[in-house]
Design an enzyme around this catalytic site. Structure first.
Site, PDB file in Angstrom:
ATOM      1  CD  GLU A  31      -3.002  -1.154   2.218  1.00 22.51           C
ATOM      2  OE1 GLU A  31      -2.853  -0.377   3.168  1.00 22.51           O
ATOM      3  OE2 GLU A  31      -3.996  -1.889   2.084  1.00 22.51           O
ATOM      4  CD  GLU A  44      -4.112  -6.044   2.397  1.00 23.47           C
ATOM      5  OE1 GLU A  44      -4.828  -5.352   3.149  1.00 23.47           O
ATOM      6  OE2 GLU A  44      -2.868  -5.973   2.394  1.00 23.47           O
ATOM      7  CD  GLU A  89      -3.661  -3.801  10.211  1.00 24.87           C
ATOM      8  OE1 GLU A  89      -3.730  -4.959   9.771  1.00 24.87           O
ATOM      9  OE2 GLU A  89      -3.564  -2.794   9.478  1.00 24.87           O
ATOM     10  CD  GLN A  90      -4.771  -6.304  20.054  1.00 26.83           C
ATOM     11  OE1 GLN A  90      -5.722  -6.601  20.769  1.00 26.83           O
ATOM     12  NE2 GLN A  90      -3.611  -5.887  20.530  1.00 26.83           N
TER      13      GLN A  90
END
Lengths: 503, 503, 503
Positions: C142, C304, C352-353
């Site tokens: 990204e 993604e 990023e949980q």
């Protein structure tokens, strides 16, 4: 009576000048303002002065029978100067240096900047001292506008401490006046005093008012040095002025003290600006005009009168046909004696591409050209009338200590200083009652009514003058918070409110 | 039972003291708090201690039969100290140094600051160790208030790394616990670990929780050092306390751990503050009082009870007649045993001119004077009752790991921790049901009902205690997100939600 | 046709891999993406390369019959590198260094960073050049997302000046093009040119457009160096791609120029993200997909594809059952040929949980697992169809000069570039009319209708091509402000609006 336009011949191919001046003359104009941002054109390298371009401009201008308001271009310094002396760049409230690439981002307390600015002014004015076409010099441009009156650089810190030392003489007197015993902030030495940069909660209100006064003095001292230099070198037929920007109550300098430096004062009237969906209301515009006239009590010039939409990154409301004419006549009715429109033709490059003028980018003389020409035609016969003065029986009083004190301690999120001014001003305006808007230290004994909005700082001398005014039959109208503070920006203690005007 | 006012004799001419103390005594008061911000008065130059002013104050105070809560004035350091050791100044989340001129802008991890603060405390307390009128020492002032519990200076970076090393022993254990393998952030050495200053997107949640714990430890370690110093030098009749500010859930320190340092805890109750148009609702005030009482399970003092409008640059809601009385009695009803009003008379200079007290700036003893006097008169007969304690069958549980975790990861813009506390608290409050608000590590086996708002971090030990509680017949009320995270602030993996309390 | 998931075996105990891959294969997948953030795993210390972990991963992956998209993990650098060379860290618009602890906070113009990134890429790709399971390399991650395409560090200042020197050759040409005569900003030397950091009012629009182009070139040059390195070392059966993030119109790089570096382009589709209460509308999603397809005119991968709720500190809208399926099929319908879902299982630690995947933290294969499996099952038979291409008779034109110019000079607070795109795009979308969204420099002669939203910068070449298009029977739909500016971002002068497309 001077009527004309702001013209930047340096922005355009030199061969366009003939046609441009022809067009300007065709408006019925008799003046152009030039030179305002041309420092680099005059001194392209350190000490290498060259006025030949403007020599040619003046020659052409004179052939058209036009007179000149010439700008002393210290508002925008050359890139080589910033590169050579980065210390001239001012710093914002985070301590960040404002980089080159905008305008007016110099520090008033920079000795280097002052040296270069005065040298340029001396050389420029000396060069044209005998030039009959130059009727007046404009000092810098819109002093203090767009935050340029605030700086937190090391030069300012040192100068602030010197200012305090001069003002208070001894550190004990400062401590007593400021009440530094509060929160145990007693200073042993002037060199311990900080800039009012972010801390936890807030700074001492006396420090902040002194900081505001110091900001004002920094600007006015710099301006005074420039004016004195220009006066020393100019021809006797040449007057000295500057162009005030609007937004007076959001600035950090005493406008009346500033105005006193000049032979007459000029004003840049923009009833609307980038980002504004609607122009300012007529009453607010009127109050601003009365404020400008009130600075000297004499007629003033408008040297930038809006005629088209304006904006830098955001464009504002587009003035409708006839609206610039309306604003122009309102200005003439409230003290404006001479007027230049901003601008002959908007620059097609740089930050002000969306600041449109008489001629649009298509270079066609159209609707706005005609509007300006008609205004000139209609007002020209009334030159004498415009200088006859305005007599008011009602005055609005203000002073900068109050403006600044409210600014950093608004006390309520709903508070807005200009709105509080208008709250008292506007009812009279609606009745078409002539008013003056004047500093509180002006002689007001001749008025019948005084309007005194939110004047929280009132000292004994002013209280006595107000008492005498009332005893002589006058009427004073206060609004809330009147008289609660002394000149150190501190609350009165041991006396009933509203302090010195409690009677 | 102590009743009285906060009094700053150092702020006023010494000759006013007699009259002020007369007025204070006339309230029915038996205590004044003094000395709180007077470091410079006690040590006007590095090492030059001089307590003679407070000797005179104590003499006068004793003549009126008053006792004293004496402030150890480390919340506001002298200007000479900041000038001499700029490294004591804390830095905000942009890395900017907070300049001198406010309060509490010192770094808890500055070795220099600790040295000077402890020396002052030792000298001051030693000087008055035999003074019978001093009933208690107040350590600092409102630790951690107004953002003063956060600092990003080099001292803090070094101390944070040391803290992590002590906590984890090996860098591998830290990497495993934090899950630094995520985004490839594995550390080879503790010295690679950053302060959580701005980066792209966001920092590791475990790092952030450890940063919060480190902030708490920084504050509590500093406080502990001060308390130990004071205990070493004080007289045996002198107690040690501190005054907690409100806004508990927005602070970066463990309040219960902090409270354990003192003989009793004090609280500064301001139901309204600058900028607030309305005071906090009765239920929220009640919850705060229950929180303060819950810190120690014992009665507490209020040493700053609001009686007038407050504000620094913005003024808040003006308390109506009788409203301070109402708030005072609510406090007595929820565990307050002794009360001082803030403040005898608002300072007319400095940052808190709009923090009004019992006597306004006109120095007239009026409506608020009478209100305070009447409160004292009415509550004084009930001193024993106030110490009898409060028995609750319902407890609200919280812990700081959860408070902090929610604070930096609110998960939703609609999330507000205090509101989530109130969501469970308020229905019981409306039924006038006595409640305790206590840390989750407190023994809660004696309650009938436990309210457990948004407790996302629950470890196995707590889960077992909750299970045992329920098995013994108790009722537990969870709200959303309960038990989703472990003590490292990480989501449970491989187990169904809500993790350890899924049963 | 590749179908699969993003999988981070490095995040989990190695013994979980077998079961995870079993589950992935059970989806009907034939590909995993791995390695993306694993620089530290591959080079735990400066120069100490170790690919043994991924050797084991590949062995296991191959046993399940899966192919691999392998990430070249330069988006997240190891902590030791930041500690050793702090100059690699980028700086935000306040000049603050972005600290280690997030992602992509490296400077594209750092020579040190480039050296280390290329060395890693060479070693990694060389190591796996003969690995048949690796079908493609993903470069970085990204690029430019979350503000990582902007940096104001000294490396960037020096490189910007070099870029300008290369572009303009002489300072006189730059001065003329930019119109630096405006506000007297004429530069004598390239070394006087500033970064566009805060100044008073605003920077020259030409400087800003060149700054945007320079940002684009900085990113694309870095990417090109990486791609070239990978191409040099990879096996001939291995393709090269990168994964574009969304938010194209808010980024500072030319996407089509970027896309041309790769064998095919990949896209990360997140119809909703942290903090968003609702997902993007179908029309906007469609326009984004058409934009991605339009970059190369060929089918693209989605590597993604969102399947669960997402968020860092704030969580967004929870996709309803079947909604990921809906978005997946919309993507297939608009040019997506291969798809990987993000993510097999969300990491339970790190930032990023709350970015949930196919399997939740409870590690149970539930509703989302079935949804992904069904999508794979249903789309797999249509692999050839998906590669057959999309034929549109309508195209939306854009170019980055316009995007950037609008971005720093929006001219109105109501202006929003994507909304202006949608204003022309959406009516056709509602009629289910196939469209391409393509850069203006693409051959558009084959279309019937061109939609040209807010294209203020139009040069003569484009104007001629548009004229030819119309002469050949095509229809062009402009919206406001078309053609007012030239390629230097300056208004046309002396010609009627809309400049080159006035006919």
């Amino acid at each position: 009576m001077y009527l004309g336009v702001d013209y930047y011949p340096d922005y355009w191919p030199e061969e366009w000048m003939e046609d441009d001046l022809e067009g300007i003359a065709g408006l019925g104009a008799n003046m152009v303002r030039i030179g305002e941002f041309a420092w680099h054109r005059m001194e392209p390298r350190d000490g290498a002065f060259d006025f030949s371009f403007f020599d040619r401009v003046l020659e052409k201008v004179k052939k058209k029978g036009l007179r000149v308001l010439f700008g002393v271009p210290t508002a925008t310094f050359p890139a080589w100067l910033a590169a050579k002396h980065p210390s001239i760049l001012s710093r914002d409230e985070t301590g960040a240096v404002r980089v080159f690439g905008g305008r007016r981002q110099y520090c008033f307390n920079s000795p280097e900047y002052r040296k270069y600015a005065l040298r340029l002014a001396a050389r420029l004015v000396e060069h044209y001292r005998d030039e009959p076409a130059i009727a007046a010099w404009q000092i810098d441009n819109e002093f203090g506008h767009e935050g340029s009156d605030m700086c937190y650089c090391p030069n300012c810190l040192a100068a602030f401490r010197r200012y305090l030392k001069e003002t208070y003489g001894s550190i004990d007197r400062l401590n007593e006046t400021w009440g530094t015993i509060f929160w145990g902030q007693t200073y042993n030495d002037f060199d311990e005093i900080p800039l009012p940069l972010p801390t936890i909660t807030t700074h001492n209100p006396s420090l902040r008012l002194d900081w505001a006064r110091f900001r004002s003095r920094s600007l006015n001292d710099f301006a005074r040095a420039l004016v004195e230099t220009v006066r020393k070198h100019k021809g006797p037929h040449q007057a000295v002025t500057t162009n005030l920007a609007g937004g007076f109550f959001g600035k950090w300098f005493d406008h009346a003290e500033h105005a006193a430096l000049y032979d007459f004062i000029s004003y840049d009237q923009y009833p609307v600006w980038g980002g504004l969906a609607e122009p300012l209301a007529p009453g607010e515009l009127a109050m601003h005009l009365d404020f400008v006239r009130g600075l000297t009590g004499k007629p003033f010039w408008i040297v930038e009168q809006l005629i088209g939409a304006q904006g830098h990154d955001m464009i504002g409301y587009l003035p409708r046909p006839g609206q610039a004419r309306l604003w122009s006549f309102q200005s003439f009715a409230r003290g404006c004696s001479d007027m230049l429109y901003f601008v002959w033709r908007a620059m097609n490059r740089g930050a002000e591409q969306f600041c449109t003028g008489i001629v649009d980018h298509d270079n066609v003389r159209g609707r706005k050209y005609e509007e300006a020409r008609d205004v000139f035609r209609d007002i020209a016969p009334h030159a004498e009338l415009l200088k006859s003065g305005i007599r008011a029986e009602v005055a609005v009083l203000y002073d900068h200590d109050n403006i600044w004190s409210w600014r950093f301690q608004p006390q309520s999120e709903a508070f807005d200083f200009p709105r509080e001014m208008l709250r008292l001003y506007e009812p009279f305006y609606r009745l078409n009652c002539p008013m003056d808007v004047i500093p509180a230290n002006r002689d007001f004994s001749g008025y019948k009514v005084l309007l005194v909005p939110v004047m929280q700082i009132i000292d004994a001398a002013l209280a006595r003058r107000l008492e005498a005014f009332v005893e002589a039959g006058g009427t004073v109208v206060f609004s809330f918070r009147a008289g609660i503070r002394n000149k150190a920006n501190n609350l009165h203690v041991g006396v009933p409110l509203p302090g010195p005007v409690a009677d």
